[in-house]
Scaffold this motif. Structure first.
Motif, short mmCIF file in Angstrom:
data_model
loop_
_atom_site.label_atom_id
_atom_site.label_comp_id
_atom_site.label_asym_id
_atom_site.label_seq_id
_atom_site.Cartn_x
_atom_site.Cartn_y
_atom_site.Cartn_z
N LEU A 72 20.70 -48.45 12.07
CA LEU A 72 20.87 -49.15 13.35
C LEU A 72 20.95 -48.19 14.54
CD1 LEU A 72 21.13 -51.85 14.76
CD2 LEU A 72 23.59 -51.80 14.33
N PRO A 73 21.71 -47.07 14.45
CA PRO A 73 21.70 -46.14 15.60
C PRO A 73 20.32 -45.56 15.90
CG PRO A 73 23.57 -45.69 14.16
CD PRO A 73 22.69 -46.67 13.43
N LEU A 74 19.51 -45.31 14.85
CA LEU A 74 18.17 -44.77 15.07
C LEU A 74 17.28 -45.76 15.82
CD1 LEU A 74 17.43 -43.03 11.62
CD2 LEU A 74 18.01 -41.94 13.79
N LEU A 75 17.45 -47.05 15.54
CA LEU A 75 16.62 -48.07 16.18
C LEU A 75 16.86 -48.16 17.68
CD1 LEU A 75 16.75 -51.03 13.62
CD2 LEU A 75 14.80 -49.58 14.15
N PHE A 83 10.16 -41.15 18.02
CA PHE A 83 9.80 -41.92 16.84
C PHE A 83 8.52 -41.37 16.22
CE2 PHE A 83 12.24 -45.22 19.24
CZ PHE A 83 13.26 -45.36 18.32
N ALA A 84 7.54 -41.06 17.06
CA ALA A 84 6.26 -40.58 16.54
C ALA A 84 6.43 -39.22 15.86
CB ALA A 84 5.24 -40.50 17.67
N LYS A 85 7.15 -38.31 16.51
CA LYS A 85 7.34 -36.97 15.94
C LYS A 85 8.22 -37.01 14.71
CE LYS A 85 6.69 -34.69 20.39
NZ LYS A 85 7.31 -33.90 21.49
N VAL A 226 9.91 -44.18 9.02
CA VAL A 226 8.99 -45.28 9.33
C VAL A 226 9.72 -46.45 9.97
CG1 VAL A 226 7.44 -47.00 8.32
CG2 VAL A 226 7.37 -44.64 7.51
N TYR A 227 10.91 -46.75 9.48
CA TYR A 227 11.63 -47.94 9.94
C TYR A 227 11.92 -47.92 11.44
CZ TYR A 227 15.00 -51.79 9.64
OH TYR A 227 15.65 -52.98 9.80
N PRO A 228 12.44 -46.82 12.01
CA PRO A 228 12.64 -46.81 13.46
C PRO A 228 11.35 -46.94 14.25
CG PRO A 228 13.91 -45.06 12.42
CD PRO A 228 12.98 -45.60 11.38
N LEU A 229 10.25 -46.41 13.70
CA LEU A 229 8.96 -46.53 14.38
C LEU A 229 8.51 -47.99 14.42
CD1 LEU A 229 6.57 -45.10 15.69
CD2 LEU A 229 5.55 -44.87 13.42
N LEU A 230 8.65 -48.70 13.31
CA LEU A 230 8.29 -50.12 13.29
C LEU A 230 9.21 -50.92 14.22
CD1 LEU A 230 7.63 -50.64 9.47
CD2 LEU A 230 5.95 -50.35 11.30
N GLY A 231 10.50 -50.54 14.25
CA GLY A 231 11.41 -51.20 15.18
C GLY A 231 11.02 -50.98 16.62
N TYR A 232 10.55 -49.77 16.94
CA TYR A 232 10.09 -49.48 18.29
C TYR A 232 8.87 -50.33 18.65
CZ TYR A 232 7.52 -47.06 21.96
OH TYR A 232 6.81 -46.79 23.08
N LEU A 250 20.33 -51.54 27.16
CA LEU A 250 20.82 -51.28 25.81
C LEU A 250 21.25 -52.58 25.13
CD1 LEU A 250 21.63 -49.30 23.59
CD2 LEU A 250 23.85 -49.03 24.73
N PHE A 251 21.79 -53.51 25.91
CA PHE A 251 22.24 -54.78 25.34
C PHE A 251 21.06 -55.55 24.75
CE2 PHE A 251 22.94 -59.36 25.88
CZ PHE A 251 24.05 -59.53 25.08
N HIS A 252 19.96 -55.66 25.50
CA HIS A 252 18.77 -56.37 25.00
C HIS A 252 18.25 -55.72 23.72
CE1 HIS A 252 18.87 -57.77 29.19
NE2 HIS A 252 18.17 -58.81 28.79
N VAL A 253 18.17 -54.39 23.75
CA VAL A 253 17.64 -53.66 22.60
C VAL A 253 18.56 -53.83 21.39
CG1 VAL A 253 17.07 -51.36 21.71
CG2 VAL A 253 16.40 -52.02 24.03
N LEU A 254 19.87 -53.79 21.63
CA LEU A 254 20.82 -53.90 20.53
C LEU A 254 20.73 -55.28 19.88
CD1 LEU A 254 23.12 -52.66 18.90
CD2 LEU A 254 24.72 -53.50 20.64
N ILE A 255 20.61 -56.34 20.69
CA ILE A 255 20.50 -57.69 20.14
C ILE A 255 19.23 -57.81 19.29
CG2 ILE A 255 20.16 -60.11 20.73
CD1 ILE A 255 23.01 -59.11 21.12
#
Length: 333
Positions: A72-75, A83-85, A226-232, A250-255
């Motif tokens: 969750l923190p990575l997302l 994310f790409a690197k 991979v997971y944070p990249l797909l989340g992005y 941050l609130f929108h992204v966290l939700i």
């Protein structure tokens, strides 16, 4: 791995498998007699300690919740370049998986039997009515174009996108083809049936197999990249569509990320079937982005230009019907 070592659990005594230094097991066969297997398991070591470990460390019941604290923190990170690197590091795990498959195949040998006219337990026919399961998976491969385009928008040299994408798809296709064919061909059948091959082929190796243990660590690392990249990618496509900004706050992204993580944990908890998830989601999303939208947009553009003909209309309607049939077949087979 460590729990089995500490409690002296030998999984090859619990589930059907092969003998020798490179053991292969068939977990699906053991699931038919769980109570007997558990009694053998607990009689092999410390019953109380192992029961406690099973209660707190279960692949579907508890582990997905532990991973929330890691993923969750990575997302929630903002930088797309990170994310790409970060995802590039996942290539290390792919290289190791290819190495693992090659070494295992060298030790196990090739086990293929071609028998067209006689039924055989160890023979998998070249054609089965269940083939739409494969087309559902393949549709997800085409649907991923939707994500790749979003990722390529951040490239510095846009003129190289076609070249880079062709190279990437060639390498990915070659990797999947190599691993899939080699695992299938080298799986020891007989004595085991090819039907014993798990959707995650690492589950066909016992927990005390050092190479597969390392592969699981690498696979976890790859999924963490991979997971944070797909989340992005999901964040960019959804939040930009509704709020005009990929990171409104941050609130929108966290939700959004809580919803994404919650969906993943729910699937891991109640339907831990990666093959089914891939083909259902692939057929559903692919119906829209592979079959319906491109065909409709193309027909609308031809109609506005006054160039739409009956043959073009029939062909593209047939393509849409193919996608619909592909989706329906996933739930019937």
């Amino acid at each position: 791995f460590f729990a089995d070592f500490v409690h002296d659990i030998n999984v090859t005594d619990i589930v059907p498998g092969t003998n020798g230094s490179n053991k292969v097991i068939c977990p699906s066969a053991a699931s038919d007699h769980p109570s007997q297997n558990r009694s053998v398991m607990f009689s092999s070591g410390n019953r109380t300690g192992f029961e406690l470990f099973e209660e707190w460390w279960d692949k579907s019941e508890t582990v997905p919740f532990y991973l929330i604290a890691v993923l969750l923190p990575l997302l929630n990170l903002k930088s797309p370049s990170f994310f790409a690197k970060f995802n590039v590091l996942g290539t290390v795990s792919v290289v190791y998986l290819v190495f693992l498959v090659t070494v295992k195949a060298a030790y196990l040998g090739i086990h293929l039997e071609f028998n067209w006219f006689t039924e055989n337990e160890f023979f998998v026919p070249e054609f089965r009515i269940l083939f739409p399961q494969l087309t559902g998976v393949l549709t997800l491969a085409f649907f991923i174009h939707n994500c790749v385009i979003t990722l390529l928008q951040n490239n510095r040299n846009q003129e190289n996108n076609v070249r880079d994408l062709c190279i990437a798809y060639f390498l990915v296709g070659l990797t999947y083809l190599y691993v899939g064919v080699i695992i299938f061909a080298s799986f020891p059948s007989p004595p085991l049936s090819k039907e014993c091959i798990e959707q995650n082929f690492l589950d066909n190796f016992p927990s005390d197999d050092i190479m597969s243990f390392v592969a699981r660590i690498f696979l976890l690392f790859q999924m963490m990249t991979v997971y944070p990249l797909l989340g992005y990618l999901a964040r960019v496509q959804l939040l930009r569509q509704f709020f005009g900004n990929a990171y409104p706050s941050l609130f929108h992204v966290l939700i959004l990320n809580l919803a994404i993580v919650g969906a993943g944990v729910a699937m891991a908890r109640f339907y831990p079937n990666i093959g089914g998830i891939i083909r259902y989601s692939g057929a559903t999303c692919g119906l829209a982005f592979v079959f319906v939208y491109p065909s409709l947009i193309y027909m609308i553009s031809l109609h506005r230009a006054g160039q739409l003909t009956w043959p073009a209309l029939i062909i593209h309607i047939f393509i849409i019907l193919l996608g619909l049939a592909n989706l329906i077949a996933q739930f019937l087979l």
